[in-house]
Write a protein that holds these residues in place. Sequence first.
Motif, PDB file in Angstrom:
ATOM      1  N   VAL A 143       0.895  -1.299   0.069  1.00  0.00           N
ATOM      2  CA  VAL A 143       0.047  -0.088   0.057  1.00  0.00           C
ATOM      3  C   VAL A 143       0.848   1.235   0.181  1.00  0.00           C
ATOM      4  CG1 VAL A 143      -1.728   1.272   1.199  1.00  0.00           C
ATOM      5  CG2 VAL A 143      -1.884  -1.327   1.109  1.00  0.00           C
ATOM      6  N   LEU A 144       0.634   2.065  -0.814  1.00  0.00           N
ATOM      7  CA  LEU A 144       0.963   3.669  -0.777  1.00  0.00           C
ATOM      8  C   LEU A 144       0.204   4.508  -0.283  1.00  0.00           C
ATOM      9  CD1 LEU A 144       2.570   3.621  -4.323  1.00  0.00           C
ATOM     10  CD2 LEU A 144       4.078   3.528  -2.328  1.00  0.00           C
ATOM     11  N   GLY A 145       0.600   5.548   0.536  1.00  0.00           N
ATOM     12  CA  GLY A 145      -0.398   6.530   1.075  1.00  0.00           C
ATOM     13  C   GLY A 145      -0.374   7.425  -0.002  1.00  0.00           C
ATOM     14  N   ALA A 146      -1.831   7.920  -0.449  1.00  0.00           N
ATOM     15  CA  ALA A 146      -2.250   8.424  -1.634  1.00  0.00           C
ATOM     16  C   ALA A 146      -2.530  10.131  -1.233  1.00  0.00           C
ATOM     17  CB  ALA A 146      -3.345   8.113  -2.158  1.00  0.00           C
ATOM     18  N   THR A 147      -1.843  10.994  -1.823  1.00  0.00           N
ATOM     19  CA  THR A 147      -1.735  12.477  -1.417  1.00  0.00           C
ATOM     20  C   THR A 147      -3.097  13.030  -1.857  1.00  0.00           C
ATOM     21  OG1 THR A 147      -0.433  13.202  -3.263  1.00  0.00           O
ATOM     22  CG2 THR A 147       0.756  12.653  -1.118  1.00  0.00           C
ATOM     23  N   GLY A 148      -3.657  12.329  -3.069  1.00  0.00           N
ATOM     24  CA  GLY A 148      -5.016  13.035  -3.355  1.00  0.00           C
ATOM     25  C   GLY A 148      -6.122  12.702  -2.478  1.00  0.00           C
ATOM     26  N   ALA A 149      -6.052  11.731  -1.867  1.00  0.00           N
ATOM     27  CA  ALA A 149      -6.950  11.235  -0.745  1.00  0.00           C
ATOM     28  C   ALA A 149      -6.860  12.137   0.602  1.00  0.00           C
ATOM     29  CB  ALA A 149      -7.245   9.664  -0.684  1.00  0.00           C
ATOM     30  N   ILE A 150      -5.396  12.232   0.980  1.00  0.00           N
ATOM     31  CA  ILE A 150      -4.999  12.955   1.899  1.00  0.00           C
ATOM     32  C   ILE A 150      -5.476  14.479   1.667  1.00  0.00           C
ATOM     33  CG2 ILE A 150      -3.002  14.050   3.096  1.00  0.00           C
ATOM     34  CD1 ILE A 150      -1.815  11.153   2.527  1.00  0.00           C
ATOM     35  N   THR A 151      -5.411  14.881   0.568  1.00  0.00           N
ATOM     36  CA  THR A 151      -5.540  16.570   0.401  1.00  0.00           C
ATOM     37  C   THR A 151      -7.182  16.585   0.390  1.00  0.00           C
ATOM     38  OG1 THR A 151      -3.892  16.686  -1.032  1.00  0.00           O
ATOM     39  CG2 THR A 151      -5.613  18.174  -1.418  1.00  0.00           C
ATOM     40  N   ALA A 152      -7.906  15.659  -0.120  1.00  0.00           N
ATOM     41  CA  ALA A 152      -9.390  15.815  -0.075  1.00  0.00           C
ATOM     42  C   ALA A 152      -9.937  15.565   1.286  1.00  0.00           C
ATOM     43  CB  ALA A 152     -10.138  14.551  -0.958  1.00  0.00           C
ATOM     44  N   ALA A 153      -9.358  14.782   2.206  1.00  0.00           N
ATOM     45  CA  ALA A 153      -9.707  14.742   3.467  1.00  0.00           C
ATOM     46  C   ALA A 153      -9.080  15.695   4.286  1.00  0.00           C
ATOM     47  CB  ALA A 153      -9.396  13.147   4.020  1.00  0.00           C
ATOM     48  N   SER A 154      -8.432  16.528   3.735  1.00  0.00           N
ATOM     49  CA  SER A 154      -7.862  17.583   4.779  1.00  0.00           C
ATOM     50  C   SER A 154      -8.456  18.820   4.523  1.00  0.00           C
ATOM     51  CB  SER A 154      -6.339  17.820   4.543  1.00  0.00           C
ATOM     52  OG  SER A 154      -5.616  16.537   4.842  1.00  0.00           O
ATOM     53  N   LYS A 155      -8.665  19.244   3.165  1.00  0.00           N
ATOM     54  CA  LYS A 155      -9.441  20.544   3.028  1.00  0.00           C
ATOM     55  C   LYS A 155     -10.442  20.629   1.820  1.00  0.00           C
ATOM     56  CE  LYS A 155      -5.548  21.975  -0.362  1.00  0.00           C
ATOM     57  NZ  LYS A 155      -6.616  22.125  -1.427  1.00  0.00           N
ATOM     58  N   GLY A 156     -10.997  19.295   1.260  1.00  0.00           N
ATOM     59  CA  GLY A 156     -11.817  19.075   0.260  1.00  0.00           C
ATOM     60  C   GLY A 156     -11.490  19.248  -0.996  1.00  0.00           C
ATOM     61  N   PHE A 157     -12.151  19.427  -2.102  1.00  0.00           N
ATOM     62  CA  PHE A 157     -11.843  19.171  -3.590  1.00  0.00           C
ATOM     63  C   PHE A 157     -11.851  20.627  -4.146  1.00  0.00           C
ATOM     64  CE2 PHE A 157     -13.414  14.899  -2.737  1.00  0.00           C
ATOM     65  CZ  PHE A 157     -12.856  14.064  -3.684  1.00  0.00           C
ATOM     66  N   ASP A 158     -12.128  21.761  -3.442  1.00  0.00           N
ATOM     67  CA  ASP A 158     -12.219  22.861  -4.149  1.00  0.00           C
ATOM     68  C   ASP A 158     -10.847  23.414  -4.125  1.00  0.00           C
ATOM     69  OD1 ASP A 158     -14.855  22.629  -4.519  1.00  0.00           O
ATOM     70  OD2 ASP A 158     -15.299  23.655  -2.757  1.00  0.00           O
ATOM     71  N   ASN A 159     -10.838  24.733  -4.930  1.00  0.00           N
ATOM     72  CA  ASN A 159      -9.412  25.271  -5.114  1.00  0.00           C
ATOM     73  C   ASN A 159      -9.120  26.031  -3.968  1.00  0.00           C
ATOM     74  OD1 ASN A 159      -7.186  26.717  -6.288  1.00  0.00           O
ATOM     75  ND2 ASN A 159      -7.941  27.505  -7.766  1.00  0.00           N
ATOM     76  N   VAL A 160      -8.785  25.755  -2.896  1.00  0.00           N
ATOM     77  CA  VAL A 160      -8.565  26.512  -1.602  1.00  0.00           C
ATOM     78  C   VAL A 160      -7.272  26.237  -1.244  1.00  0.00           C
ATOM     79  CG1 VAL A 160     -10.791  26.780  -0.807  1.00  0.00           C
ATOM     80  CG2 VAL A 160      -9.594  25.017  -0.029  1.00  0.00           C
ATOM     81  N   PRO A 161      -6.109  26.983  -0.730  1.00  0.00           N
ATOM     82  CA  PRO A 161      -4.851  26.684  -0.441  1.00  0.00           C
ATOM     83  C   PRO A 161      -4.871  25.923   0.905  1.00  0.00           C
ATOM     84  CG  PRO A 161      -5.434  29.091   0.074  1.00  0.00           C
ATOM     85  CD  PRO A 161      -6.462  28.745  -0.576  1.00  0.00           C
ATOM     86  N   PHE A 162      -3.822  25.341   1.217  1.00  0.00           N
ATOM     87  CA  PHE A 162      -3.676  24.541   2.400  1.00  0.00           C
ATOM     88  C   PHE A 162      -3.398  25.909   3.360  1.00  0.00           C
ATOM     89  CE2 PHE A 162      -2.518  20.517   0.583  1.00  0.00           C
ATOM     90  CZ  PHE A 162      -3.043  19.744   1.197  1.00  0.00           C
ATOM     91  N   ASP A 163      -3.917  25.644   4.730  1.00  0.00           N
ATOM     92  CA  ASP A 163      -3.718  26.502   5.734  1.00  0.00           C
ATOM     93  C   ASP A 163      -3.050  25.849   7.013  1.00  0.00           C
ATOM     94  OD1 ASP A 163      -6.033  25.187   6.976  1.00  0.00           O
ATOM     95  OD2 ASP A 163      -7.275  26.937   6.473  1.00  0.00           O
ATOM     96  N   ARG A 164      -2.926  26.534   8.058  1.00  0.00           N
ATOM     97  CA  ARG A 164      -2.338  25.777   9.083  1.00  0.00           C
ATOM     98  C   ARG A 164      -3.155  24.366   9.660  1.00  0.00           C
ATOM     99  NH1 ARG A 164      -2.923  25.923  14.606  1.00  0.00           N
ATOM    100  NH2 ARG A 164      -4.377  27.632  14.366  1.00  0.00           N
TER     101      ARG A 164
END
Length: 523
Positions: A143-164
């Motif tokens: 298994v690999l950790g998948a940054t797409g799923a990690i990004t979606a779980a962290s801040k959703g699918f929209d074009n918003v930047p990562f924040d703290r």
Amino acid sequence: MIQVKNAVICDGTGKEPFSGELLIDGEKLAEVSPIPFGELDAEVLDARGMAVTPGFIDAHRHCDLAALYDPEFGRLELAQGITTAVMGNCGLAPAPCTEEYRDRLYDFLEPCLGTAPKNSFFPLVSEFFRALETRRYPLNLGVLGATGAITAASKGFDNVPFDRKSRHRAEIYVKDAMEAGALGLSCGIMYTPECFSKTEDFVFLAKICGEYGGYLTSHIRGEGNSLTESVKEVLEIGERAGVPVNISHLKVTGLKNHGWGIERAVGVLEEARGRGQDVTADAYPYPGGSTTILSLIPPTVMERAKGEAAAYLGTQEGIRDLAQEIGKEFSSWDNMVSSIGWERIVIGSVIREEDRIYAGLDFTAAAALSGSTETELFCRLVHENSGKIGVILMSMAQADVDRVLCLPYVSLISDALYGGGGMPHPRLYGAFPKFLREYAGEKSALSFAEAVRKMTGMPARRLGLRDRGTLEPGNYADLLVFDPAKFTDRATWQNPRQEAEGLEYVLVNGKPPQERGGKIVKK
């Protein structure tokens, strides 16, 4: 114990094959010798006239959901010699997943990964590992950790930047994946929501992975006009994060980029390797790739759709928007419609029964059949099938595919998708024997030993699997016995659902596949 006699041993290191015997004790190889052992108190496997190789390792397979939910999983994989398969590639994975974004994530994944039971989701990669471990498998899984799923779980699918706060959540998800046993991280920079992420976001995630000894493998931002710049981006991520990197399915797309485009990218890779950067790549042996139809929608349209592409393209506004944008070229995104044309984009799978008449047809032919334009058909199919459509892109030149696969730092993968319905890409069934048949046989492009290394020892080293991939004492006894003249693929573009044939024996951890002795391999 099992004594393999009269073997022509190709050990996965790239060394020339030699005649000899192997002794298997339990799960592992006890001895490998050019000198016969004589009569032993052991079960005898006579390999006379056949090659014995390590089991093939597919470091890039989208089998995350099939492994859990398909009762036949392992059959078509083992038929082509795959004894270890790695999932979680291209940033696409069913974990981590929040309940809020479950439907959007799983709908997006379905053309690539296939279907999952309704309401199932895995909040953490560690929970996905636990679900895998409840089953017994006929082959090994990583298994690999998948940054797409990690990004979606962290801040959703929209074009918003990562924040703290979202960075903190992403850090927790990466650490959970690596501590659960993930072999590394994968990213899919061209896919939503990762296409909105910046280089520094991937550096941040990769650094965490590197703390656990993992590596980063990337579906780069662009594989056509922006190929070289996209390769440079991943090299920068690896350099700044201090992690080894791998370019997933290295290729050049777009008719005008054939030939010169791949040479520029190879030059950049070899310059980096010459500086001492730990970078590799992988590829599959077909001039066409496969992906979700949503990857063909321009980012400008996706942004205006606000994560609801299927609904948006069902409106007159959405149809007009796509018609205006689909012919444009973008500086940091590959527009496959403008670069290869509708006639080279084949509809692979659909959900609605009434739309299955289009499966196997290119968009130009399908549009003529439907009595509409390609753009109108595209919008209707996306809307009425909720975006759950797989497409095959005939985007590459065979000469470029050959060039890449013969590079000494490129290993073989299938990039097999499991959501292809009745017309999947043939690589699902035949990538590994096709590669051996063509490159070590018909084309004489590689020696048999080097071709085997690209499917065994090389991916094992990249994945960090020190006790697999080569036939050496102490390694797990994953091995194949076959006549190279008879072992072949049968899957074609027109008839892809055909299993490979000609494999005589398979052992996984010293056991035949029916004993289901596969392991979940971990970092």
